[in-house]
Design a protein around this motif. Sequence first.
Motif, PDB file in Angstrom:
ATOM      1  N   VAL A  56      31.450  23.009  55.349  1.00  0.00           N
ATOM      2  CA  VAL A  56      30.006  22.819  55.492  1.00  0.00           C
ATOM      3  C   VAL A  56      29.435  22.482  54.123  1.00  0.00           C
ATOM      4  O   VAL A  56      29.655  23.210  53.145  1.00  0.00           O
ATOM      5  CB  VAL A  56      29.315  24.068  56.059  1.00  0.00           C
ATOM      6  N   LEU A  57      28.700  21.382  54.045  1.00  0.00           N
ATOM      7  CA  LEU A  57      28.126  20.889  52.799  1.00  0.00           C
ATOM      8  C   LEU A  57      26.612  20.794  52.911  1.00  0.00           C
ATOM      9  O   LEU A  57      26.060  20.699  54.020  1.00  0.00           O
ATOM     10  CB  LEU A  57      28.679  19.502  52.459  1.00  0.00           C
ATOM     11  N   ALA A  58      25.954  20.790  51.751  1.00  0.00           N
ATOM     12  CA  ALA A  58      24.514  20.545  51.690  1.00  0.00           C
ATOM     13  C   ALA A  58      24.277  19.430  50.662  1.00  0.00           C
ATOM     14  O   ALA A  58      23.670  19.647  49.618  1.00  0.00           O
ATOM     15  CB  ALA A  58      23.756  21.810  51.321  1.00  0.00           C
ATOM     16  N   GLU A  59      24.816  18.267  50.955  1.00  0.00           N
ATOM     17  CA  GLU A  59      24.746  17.062  50.121  1.00  0.00           C
ATOM     18  C   GLU A  59      25.646  17.115  48.887  1.00  0.00           C
ATOM     19  O   GLU A  59      26.314  16.136  48.563  1.00  0.00           O
ATOM     20  CB  GLU A  59      23.300  16.756  49.677  1.00  0.00           C
ATOM     21  N   ILE A  70      19.820  19.039  52.525  1.00  0.00           N
ATOM     22  CA  ILE A  70      19.388  20.015  51.513  1.00  0.00           C
ATOM     23  C   ILE A  70      18.692  21.177  52.221  1.00  0.00           C
ATOM     24  O   ILE A  70      17.459  21.350  52.147  1.00  0.00           O
ATOM     25  CB  ILE A  70      18.477  19.345  50.462  1.00  0.00           C
ATOM     26  N   ARG A  71      19.498  21.943  52.927  1.00  0.00           N
ATOM     27  CA  ARG A  71      19.007  23.091  53.705  1.00  0.00           C
ATOM     28  C   ARG A  71      19.992  24.241  53.494  1.00  0.00           C
ATOM     29  O   ARG A  71      20.882  24.471  54.308  1.00  0.00           O
ATOM     30  CB  ARG A  71      18.899  22.729  55.183  1.00  0.00           C
ATOM     31  N   GLU A  72      19.819  24.958  52.415  1.00  0.00           N
ATOM     32  CA  GLU A  72      20.846  25.922  52.016  1.00  0.00           C
ATOM     33  C   GLU A  72      20.928  27.131  52.941  1.00  0.00           C
ATOM     34  O   GLU A  72      22.005  27.681  53.177  1.00  0.00           O
ATOM     35  CB  GLU A  72      20.617  26.371  50.567  1.00  0.00           C
ATOM     36  N   GLN A  73      19.783  27.578  53.498  1.00  0.00           N
ATOM     37  CA  GLN A  73      19.850  28.670  54.455  1.00  0.00           C
ATOM     38  C   GLN A  73      20.642  28.251  55.691  1.00  0.00           C
ATOM     39  O   GLN A  73      21.475  29.012  56.210  1.00  0.00           O
ATOM     40  CB  GLN A  73      18.433  29.121  54.861  1.00  0.00           C
ATOM     41  N   LEU A  74      20.415  27.017  56.146  1.00  0.00           N
ATOM     42  CA  LEU A  74      21.169  26.491  57.275  1.00  0.00           C
ATOM     43  C   LEU A  74      22.641  26.331  56.914  1.00  0.00           C
ATOM     44  O   LEU A  74      23.526  26.563  57.747  1.00  0.00           O
ATOM     45  CB  LEU A  74      20.587  25.150  57.717  1.00  0.00           C
ATOM     46  N   LEU A  75      22.913  25.930  55.678  1.00  0.00           N
ATOM     47  CA  LEU A  75      24.289  25.785  55.215  1.00  0.00           C
ATOM     48  C   LEU A  75      25.080  27.064  55.463  1.00  0.00           C
ATOM     49  O   LEU A  75      26.163  27.046  56.064  1.00  0.00           O
ATOM     50  CB  LEU A  75      24.285  25.465  53.717  1.00  0.00           C
ATOM     51  N   VAL A  76      24.544  28.183  55.018  1.00  0.00           N
ATOM     52  CA  VAL A  76      25.242  29.457  55.169  1.00  0.00           C
ATOM     53  C   VAL A  76      25.252  29.903  56.619  1.00  0.00           C
ATOM     54  O   VAL A  76      26.274  30.370  57.144  1.00  0.00           O
ATOM     55  CB  VAL A  76      24.602  30.523  54.259  1.00  0.00           C
ATOM     56  N   GLY A  77      24.120  29.745  57.303  1.00  0.00           N
ATOM     57  CA  GLY A  77      24.063  30.145  58.708  1.00  0.00           C
ATOM     58  C   GLY A  77      25.018  29.350  59.585  1.00  0.00           C
ATOM     59  O   GLY A  77      25.668  29.909  60.476  1.00  0.00           O
ATOM     60  N   ILE A  80      34.631  26.856  55.048  1.00  0.00           N
ATOM     61  CA  ILE A  80      34.490  26.736  53.597  1.00  0.00           C
ATOM     62  C   ILE A  80      33.102  26.164  53.358  1.00  0.00           C
ATOM     63  O   ILE A  80      32.780  25.077  53.842  1.00  0.00           O
ATOM     64  CB  ILE A  80      35.570  25.824  52.998  1.00  0.00           C
ATOM     65  N   VAL A  81      32.273  26.910  52.649  1.00  0.00           N
ATOM     66  CA  VAL A  81      30.864  26.559  52.468  1.00  0.00           C
ATOM     67  C   VAL A  81      30.652  26.255  50.989  1.00  0.00           C
ATOM     68  O   VAL A  81      31.008  27.064  50.126  1.00  0.00           O
ATOM     69  CB  VAL A  81      29.961  27.718  52.922  1.00  0.00           C
ATOM     70  N   HIS A  82      30.038  25.109  50.686  1.00  0.00           N
ATOM     71  CA  HIS A  82      30.022  24.643  49.293  1.00  0.00           C
ATOM     72  C   HIS A  82      28.696  24.044  48.874  1.00  0.00           C
ATOM     73  O   HIS A  82      28.110  23.221  49.597  1.00  0.00           O
ATOM     74  CB  HIS A  82      31.113  23.591  49.097  1.00  0.00           C
ATOM     75  N   THR A  83      28.237  24.445  47.710  1.00  0.00           N
ATOM     76  CA  THR A  83      27.175  23.770  46.968  1.00  0.00           C
ATOM     77  C   THR A  83      27.104  24.414  45.583  1.00  0.00           C
ATOM     78  O   THR A  83      27.963  25.213  45.216  1.00  0.00           O
ATOM     79  CB  THR A  83      25.813  23.834  47.687  1.00  0.00           C
ATOM     80  N   PHE A  84      26.062  24.078  44.810  1.00  0.00           N
ATOM     81  CA  PHE A  84      25.881  24.724  43.502  1.00  0.00           C
ATOM     82  C   PHE A  84      25.667  26.224  43.690  1.00  0.00           C
ATOM     83  O   PHE A  84      25.092  26.666  44.697  1.00  0.00           O
ATOM     84  CB  PHE A  84      24.688  24.125  42.752  1.00  0.00           C
ATOM     85  N   ALA A  85      26.078  26.999  42.696  1.00  0.00           N
ATOM     86  CA  ALA A  85      26.007  28.459  42.814  1.00  0.00           C
ATOM     87  C   ALA A  85      24.596  28.949  43.079  1.00  0.00           C
ATOM     88  O   ALA A  85      24.381  29.871  43.876  1.00  0.00           O
ATOM     89  CB  ALA A  85      26.560  29.099  41.542  1.00  0.00           C
ATOM     90  N   SER A  86      23.612  28.356  42.422  1.00  0.00           N
ATOM     91  CA  SER A  86      22.227  28.812  42.616  1.00  0.00           C
ATOM     92  C   SER A  86      21.745  28.575  44.039  1.00  0.00           C
ATOM     93  O   SER A  86      20.886  29.303  44.547  1.00  0.00           O
ATOM     94  CB  SER A  86      21.298  28.109  41.621  1.00  0.00           C
ATOM     95  N   ARG A 115      19.617  31.266  46.596  1.00  0.00           N
ATOM     96  CA  ARG A 115      18.577  30.791  47.523  1.00  0.00           C
ATOM     97  C   ARG A 115      18.792  31.326  48.938  1.00  0.00           C
ATOM     98  O   ARG A 115      17.850  31.817  49.569  1.00  0.00           O
ATOM     99  CB  ARG A 115      18.517  29.262  47.510  1.00  0.00           C
ATOM    100  N   PRO A 116      19.998  31.284  49.508  1.00  0.00           N
ATOM    101  CA  PRO A 116      20.183  31.775  50.882  1.00  0.00           C
ATOM    102  C   PRO A 116      20.784  33.189  50.927  1.00  0.00           C
ATOM    103  O   PRO A 116      21.554  33.503  51.829  1.00  0.00           O
ATOM    104  CB  PRO A 116      21.160  30.754  51.464  1.00  0.00           C
ATOM    105  N   PHE A 117      20.390  34.047  49.972  1.00  0.00           N
ATOM    106  CA  PHE A 117      21.044  35.354  49.895  1.00  0.00           C
ATOM    107  C   PHE A 117      20.890  36.153  51.191  1.00  0.00           C
ATOM    108  O   PHE A 117      21.808  36.862  51.613  1.00  0.00           O
ATOM    109  CB  PHE A 117      20.490  36.161  48.715  1.00  0.00           C
ATOM    110  N   GLU A 118      19.752  36.051  51.825  1.00  0.00           N
ATOM    111  CA  GLU A 118      19.561  36.792  53.082  1.00  0.00           C
ATOM    112  C   GLU A 118      20.575  36.361  54.135  1.00  0.00           C
ATOM    113  O   GLU A 118      21.114  37.198  54.878  1.00  0.00           O
ATOM    114  CB  GLU A 118      18.143  36.593  53.620  1.00  0.00           C
ATOM    115  N   GLN A 119      20.868  35.056  54.195  1.00  0.00           N
ATOM    116  CA  GLN A 119      21.859  34.578  55.165  1.00  0.00           C
ATOM    117  C   GLN A 119      23.267  35.048  54.790  1.00  0.00           C
ATOM    118  O   GLN A 119      24.065  35.388  55.661  1.00  0.00           O
ATOM    119  CB  GLN A 119      21.805  33.053  55.260  1.00  0.00           C
TER     120      GLN A 119
END
Length: 300
Positions: free
Chosen positions: A25-28, A50-57, A70-76, A81-85
Motif C-alpha cells: 500500500v502506497l501513498a504516492e 496523499i491520504r495517509e490515514q487511509l494508507l494505514v487503514g 507492506i505499508v510505505h511512505t515517509f516516516a512523518s 500523521r496517521p498515529f491513531e490508525q
Amino acid sequence: MDTMRDRFIATTSRLLDEDPRLALVLAEISRDGFERAERAHPHRVVNVGIREQLLVGAGAGMALTGLRPIVHTFASFLVERPFEQVKLDFGHQGVGGVLVSAGASYDWPAGGFTHMAPGDVALLDTLDGWTVHVPGHPDEAEALLREAAAGDDRVYVRLSLQSNERARPVGGAGGFTTVREGKSGVVIAVGPMLDNVLAAAEGLDTTVLYATTVRPFDADGLRRAVGHQPAADVVIVEPYLAGTSTAAANDALAALPHRILGLGVAREELRRYGQMDEHLTAHGLDPRGLRQRIGDFLGH
C-alpha cells in the motif's frame, strides 16, 4: 551503492512476485519505483494517493482478510500523521503488518520539518507489540525486510539515506552485536550511527555494541556486555530522538548501579534547511561531537 530505499523497492517487487500473501500500500511516495509491480499485481499493489490515514487503514483492512501488508511512505506521514490508525487499526484490532518508512529524522532537509520524523520510534514506543528495525546498510535493510515480510507480527522498518560503509549480520533473534570490547563503559550504536561511533571511540577502551533491532530491546545483551562490573556506564547513540531507549536500558540494569547517556536528535527544532551532514553536526552526532560527549561522560 544503492540506498536503503532503492533496495526496499527492488526487494519488495521480488517478494510480491514470490509470495501471493503479500500486498503493498502506497501513498504516492515511491510509486514510480513500483510501476512494474503495480502492473503485475494490480489487486495487491494499491496507491491511495496523499491520504495517509487511509494508507494505514487500508493496510490493516488487508491484514484482516489474511494478506500481509507492506505499508510505505515517509516516516512523518507513516507514523506521526496517521498515529491513531496505527494505534487502532493495527494494534487494537490485533493484526500484523510491515510499516516501512523513508526520510528518517532529516534525510531531506529541504522538505522542512513536515518531512522530518525524529520522534517516530519514541511514538511507536507508546504502543504494545511492535518490533522496530533500524538498519544501517542496504544489505541489512533487505535482510530485515525479508524477515518481516515472512512473519505475522507488527513490524516497523526505518530506512535512511545515511549508511555505514559495510553491512553486518542481522536478523534472527535480533540481539545486539559486539563490534569491539573494552573495559571502560559500553556504547550502543543504533543502525547508521555505527561508523560515526567507531570513529569517535577510536583509542577509547570501550565496548561498542551494534543494534539494528531496538524493540524489543536486548536487555540480556546489554547485561552481558556490562559483565560483572560493580557499576555500569552506558551510552546509547540513536539516529532519532535523544533518550528514546534510555528507559529500556534503565530497566535492563535495574539491579546494578549505573549511569546512562542518551545521544541522538535534540528536541530543539533546527529552522534552517541545510544538508543532512550539517544536521548531524548540529546535533553532535558527527564523530567529533560524539567523541567529545562520550569521552566527557566516560571520563576520557
